[in-house]
Design a protein around this motif. Sequence first.
Motif, PDB file in Angstrom:
ATOM      1  N   ARG A   1       0.832  -1.208   0.000  1.00 57.55           N
ATOM      2  CA  ARG A   1       0.000   0.000   0.000  1.00 57.55           C
ATOM      3  C   ARG A   1       0.865   1.255   0.000  1.00 57.55           C
ATOM      4  NH1 ARG A   1      -5.140  -0.632   4.097  1.00 57.55           N
ATOM      5  NH2 ARG A   1      -6.201  -2.305   2.999  1.00 57.55           N
ATOM      6  N   ARG A   2       1.860   1.237   0.870  1.00 56.78           N
ATOM      7  CA  ARG A   2       2.669   2.445   1.035  1.00 56.78           C
ATOM      8  C   ARG A   2       3.504   2.743  -0.215  1.00 56.78           C
ATOM      9  NH1 ARG A   2       4.088   6.050   5.417  1.00 56.78           N
ATOM     10  NH2 ARG A   2       6.182   6.790   4.943  1.00 56.78           N
ATOM     11  N   TYR A   3       3.957   1.677  -0.884  1.00 54.87           N
ATOM     12  CA  TYR A   3       4.706   1.863  -2.122  1.00 54.87           C
ATOM     13  C   TYR A   3       3.831   2.585  -3.155  1.00 54.87           C
ATOM     14  CZ  TYR A   3       6.767   0.642  -6.647  1.00 54.87           C
ATOM     15  OH  TYR A   3       7.278   0.694  -7.918  1.00 54.87           O
ATOM     16  N   HIS A   4       2.617   2.094  -3.316  1.00 52.89           N
ATOM     17  CA  HIS A   4       1.724   2.729  -4.294  1.00 52.89           C
ATOM     18  C   HIS A   4       1.364   4.155  -3.868  1.00 52.89           C
ATOM     19  CE1 HIS A   4       1.142  -0.475  -7.144  1.00 52.89           C
ATOM     20  NE2 HIS A   4       0.959  -1.330  -6.176  1.00 52.89           N
ATOM     21  N   GLN A   5       1.077   4.317  -2.577  1.00 52.82           N
ATOM     22  CA  GLN A   5       0.545   5.613  -2.130  1.00 52.82           C
ATOM     23  C   GLN A   5       1.628   6.676  -1.930  1.00 52.82           C
ATOM     24  OE1 GLN A   5      -2.235   4.910   1.131  1.00 52.82           O
ATOM     25  NE2 GLN A   5      -3.066   3.133   0.059  1.00 52.82           N
ATOM     26  N   LYS A   6       2.813   6.246  -1.470  1.00 49.04           N
ATOM     27  CA  LYS A   6       3.849   7.238  -1.160  1.00 49.04           C
ATOM     28  C   LYS A   6       4.918   7.362  -2.241  1.00 49.04           C
ATOM     29  CE  LYS A   6       2.869   8.959   2.946  1.00 49.04           C
ATOM     30  NZ  LYS A   6       2.607  10.401   3.113  1.00 49.04           N
ATOM     31  N   VAL A   7       5.222   6.231  -2.904  1.00 49.85           N
ATOM     32  CA  VAL A   7       6.283   6.285  -3.919  1.00 49.85           C
ATOM     33  C   VAL A   7       5.688   6.549  -5.296  1.00 49.85           C
ATOM     34  CG1 VAL A   7       8.234   5.057  -4.967  1.00 49.85           C
ATOM     35  CG2 VAL A   7       7.727   4.740  -2.530  1.00 49.85           C
ATOM     36  N   LYS A   8       4.625   5.813  -5.632  1.00 51.49           N
ATOM     37  CA  LYS A   8       4.027   5.953  -6.962  1.00 51.49           C
ATOM     38  C   LYS A   8       2.983   7.071  -7.009  1.00 51.49           C
ATOM     39  CE  LYS A   8       4.918   3.069  -9.836  1.00 51.49           C
ATOM     40  NZ  LYS A   8       6.033   3.098 -10.832  1.00 51.49           N
ATOM     41  N   GLY A   9       2.540   7.513  -5.855  1.00 59.30           N
ATOM     42  CA  GLY A   9       1.577   8.601  -5.817  1.00 59.30           C
ATOM     43  C   GLY A   9       0.196   8.241  -6.347  1.00 59.30           C
ATOM     44  N   THR A  10      -0.187   6.968  -6.200  1.00 57.39           N
ATOM     45  CA  THR A  10      -1.536   6.550  -6.590  1.00 57.39           C
ATOM     46  C   THR A  10      -2.320   6.234  -5.317  1.00 57.39           C
ATOM     47  OG1 THR A  10      -1.193   4.166  -6.627  1.00 57.39           O
ATOM     48  CG2 THR A  10      -0.512   5.388  -8.587  1.00 57.39           C
ATOM     49  N   GLY A  11      -3.622   6.002  -5.465  1.00 57.01           N
ATOM     50  CA  GLY A  11      -4.416   5.681  -4.281  1.00 57.01           C
ATOM     51  C   GLY A  11      -4.616   4.179  -4.107  1.00 57.01           C
ATOM     52  N   ARG A  12      -3.776   3.393  -4.752  1.00 58.48           N
ATOM     53  CA  ARG A  12      -4.025   1.940  -4.742  1.00 58.48           C
ATOM     54  C   ARG A  12      -3.853   1.323  -3.365  1.00 58.48           C
ATOM     55  NH1 ARG A  12      -1.553  -0.833 -10.060  1.00 58.48           N
ATOM     56  NH2 ARG A  12      -2.160   0.728 -11.599  1.00 58.48           N
ATOM     57  N   TYR A  13      -4.740   0.397  -3.052  1.00 54.57           N
ATOM     58  CA  TYR A  13      -4.693  -0.228  -1.721  1.00 54.57           C
ATOM     59  C   TYR A  13      -5.124  -1.687  -1.710  1.00 54.57           C
ATOM     60  CZ  TYR A  13      -9.709   0.578  -2.029  1.00 54.57           C
ATOM     61  OH  TYR A  13     -11.011   0.575  -2.450  1.00 54.57           O
ATOM     62  N   GLU A  14      -5.796  -2.133  -2.761  1.00 55.37           N
ATOM     63  CA  GLU A  14      -6.440  -3.439  -2.670  1.00 55.37           C
ATOM     64  C   GLU A  14      -5.471  -4.597  -2.937  1.00 55.37           C
ATOM     65  OE1 GLU A  14     -10.895  -3.814  -3.503  1.00 55.37           O
ATOM     66  OE2 GLU A  14      -9.885  -4.287  -5.381  1.00 55.37           O
ATOM     67  N   VAL A  15      -5.651  -5.663  -2.157  1.00 53.36           N
ATOM     68  CA  VAL A  15      -4.841  -6.874  -2.354  1.00 53.36           C
ATOM     69  C   VAL A  15      -5.782  -8.006  -2.759  1.00 53.36           C
ATOM     70  CG1 VAL A  15      -3.292  -8.551  -1.253  1.00 53.36           C
ATOM     71  CG2 VAL A  15      -3.132  -6.112  -0.656  1.00 53.36           C
TER      72      VAL A  15
END
Length: 419
Positions: free
Chosen positions: A130-144
């Motif tokens: 989650r944090r990679y997508h939200q903090k590094v990639k700047g997307t809102g992705r969260y689902e697994v």
Amino acid sequence: MNKLTQAESAGTGTQDASTPTHKQSAIFPSYGRYDISLVKGKGSWVWDDKGNKYLDFTCGLAVTSLGHAPEKVGAKLKEQIDTLWHVSNLFHIPAQEKVATLLTDNSCADQVFFCNSGAEANEAAIKLARRYHQKVKGTGRYEVITFEQSFHGRTLATLTATGQQKVKEGFLPLPAGFKTVPLHDLPALEAAISENTAAIMLEMVLAEGGVLEVEPEFLNAVSELCKKHGLLLIVDEVQTGMGRTGKLFAYQHYGIEPDIFTLAKGIASGFPAGAMLGKGYLREAFTAGSHATTFGGTPLATAVMAATIETMLEDELPQRAAVMGEYLTGLLKEKLADLSFVLDIRGKGLLIGIECQSPVGDIVLAGQKQGLLFVTAGPNVIRLLPNLYVSKEEVDQAVDILSELIHTYAKKESGEASS
Ligand SMILES: *Cc1c(COP(=O)(O)O)cnc(C)c1O
């Protein structure tokens, strides 16, 4: 022959203890426990408080992969006990660097986060994704996205990720951000992927779910889908890792590379420890203060992990697991070939399942009476998890007992003739 029925009596007179006036236990009854108290272990063998001896094909559920009380690891543990037990992760812990290097030198990962259990390792994996997508990639992705029959742990997030209803009952509301699809159903998986998807998580062999190996073609397709959609591939190696399946990590059988994988059970010979490993590009996602645990990778835990991993590599235990696993499954197939009660014998290395026509719980109990310990994986599957040093003689002994048990049970169950 070869039955371990003549269980040695320790002659301590503790048999009398089996009929105490029953006081309610001070422990929550969250485990369905067998009526055995194990008090001593060495190698492939354990003893109960009445002096009965058992051949252990459970290994604390794939934990004591070097056998019970392994000497080299024990020596390192004792040495560390006289040196330093615990310091906070606010300080450098040299043995952590050593273990992390051992793990990354022998895998596709570049860095490690240490924790204390499988659930925590998976929790860390989900958080990292989650944090990679939200903090590094700047997307809102969260689902697994996970799979039916999977098992990923008992924390709220990991039980939600788990593809089995029974672990979720009574724990509502479950955290958002998880989807479960049937295993090997590519259209369902593709349909589940959305702009919110952060990762796909799976086991290479669904161990708790029935010792089901993921089909290599499906795995390749999952890996391709991850690349195509920019998703992280998380492999849960909590049970399959540390040599159990015949490679140090099970993903290494398939020519894929996970972005993240998790370890626990076999990593420290029974000392509570876990690890979450990831590729280099995930590094920035876990900046200082983003994730932590008090007991992760203490001097004591990392001393035991280092000794366990070094021993596994020195003694080529993954290779040994592959050879002995083949021997064990071969022998089982030979001895059980005449039974239609046995539907399938499968596994990878020394993670082996025997699927039967009906529930096998009674066979487990009968095995205990014969001095052989093993467990189930779902109602109809017998699961065998010997230690990775198990000898041919011990395998022969176990198969003799199992074969007789299953033949007797099959006859009783279905009136089937056995030759
Ligand atoms: C056992 C297991 C877990 C949970 O590990 P704990 O140490 O019990 O939290 C997670 N995933 C898999 C595949 C397991 O077998």
